[in-house]
Design an enzyme around this catalytic site. Sequence first.
Site, short mmCIF file in Angstrom:
data_model
loop_
_atom_site.label_atom_id
_atom_site.label_comp_id
_atom_site.label_asym_id
_atom_site.label_seq_id
_atom_site.Cartn_x
_atom_site.Cartn_y
_atom_site.Cartn_z
N LEU A 75 1.03 -1.82 -0.14
CA LEU A 75 -0.65 -0.06 -0.08
C LEU A 75 0.97 1.19 -0.25
O LEU A 75 0.02 2.18 0.34
CB LEU A 75 -1.14 0.04 1.35
CG LEU A 75 -1.92 -1.45 1.15
CD1 LEU A 75 -2.69 -1.70 2.58
CD2 LEU A 75 -2.64 -0.73 -0.17
N CYS A 76 2.34 0.87 -0.52
CA CYS A 76 2.69 2.63 -0.26
C CYS A 76 2.47 3.48 -1.89
O CYS A 76 2.83 2.07 -2.29
CB CYS A 76 4.47 1.57 -0.20
SG CYS A 76 4.77 1.75 1.02
N HIS A 77 2.52 4.45 -1.74
CA HIS A 77 2.83 5.33 -2.65
C HIS A 77 4.16 4.99 -3.64
O HIS A 77 5.43 5.15 -2.65
CB HIS A 77 2.01 6.61 -2.87
CG HIS A 77 0.57 6.65 -2.30
ND1 HIS A 77 0.46 6.55 -0.64
CD2 HIS A 77 0.08 7.04 -2.38
CE1 HIS A 77 -0.82 6.85 -0.87
NE2 HIS A 77 -1.30 7.33 -1.31
N MET A 113 9.26 4.64 4.65
CA MET A 113 9.18 3.33 4.22
C MET A 113 10.58 3.31 2.96
O MET A 113 11.13 2.12 2.91
CB MET A 113 7.56 2.62 3.62
CG MET A 113 6.66 2.82 4.85
SD MET A 113 6.88 1.48 5.96
CE MET A 113 7.39 -0.17 5.31
N GLU A 114 11.17 3.75 2.73
CA GLU A 114 11.84 4.15 1.83
C GLU A 114 13.27 3.67 2.54
O GLU A 114 14.32 2.93 1.93
CB GLU A 114 12.36 5.10 0.95
CG GLU A 114 10.66 5.41 -0.69
CD GLU A 114 9.28 5.43 0.56
OE1 GLU A 114 8.02 5.24 -0.82
OE2 GLU A 114 9.05 5.94 1.41
N ASP A 128 24.17 -11.50 1.97
CA ASP A 128 24.44 -12.49 0.75
C ASP A 128 25.92 -13.20 0.04
O ASP A 128 26.40 -13.00 -0.44
CB ASP A 128 23.32 -11.79 -0.34
CG ASP A 128 23.67 -12.37 -1.57
OD1 ASP A 128 23.53 -14.06 -1.27
OD2 ASP A 128 24.39 -11.97 -2.84
#
Length: 160
Positions: A75-77, A113-114, A128
Amino acid sequence: MNDLSHIGPDGRARMVDIGSKVETERTAIAAGLLRMAPNTLQRALSRDTKKGDPIAIAELAGIMGSKRTSDLIPLCHPLPLTSVTVSIERDSDADALRVIATAKTTGRTGVEMEALTAVSVACLTLYDMLKAIDKSMVIEGIELIEKTGGKSRDYRKPSS
């Protein structure tokens, strides 16, 4: 009253309508930690592994990941990021690398969120790059440190 903006009155998930929100400059800083064995830390800090420089590659991966946040988090823009920085340094208190990301935009919704995605992707990339040396590494403490701009006001994580 429901204070979760991504849940509608009917209880269903929704993307928040930000159309009427005022554009402001927004910044978010997030951090995380990758704990590892001392010899793994030394290899990472030497910046020389069979796969290349793990720190440089993870910093780049974090930036790239932040730009894909809306593809990963439902739901992130999608945001026009104006700046993203990712830095990775030895943690002074542990056999660990600390990842710090700063994301910036001028827009109608925040960049928390970014910044968190940048840290997550950088930590996963370090894992990794170094897993051939140490599979017991632990990613921990991914958290929002600070955010500015927007209706919900500025936030700074309280000191522990």
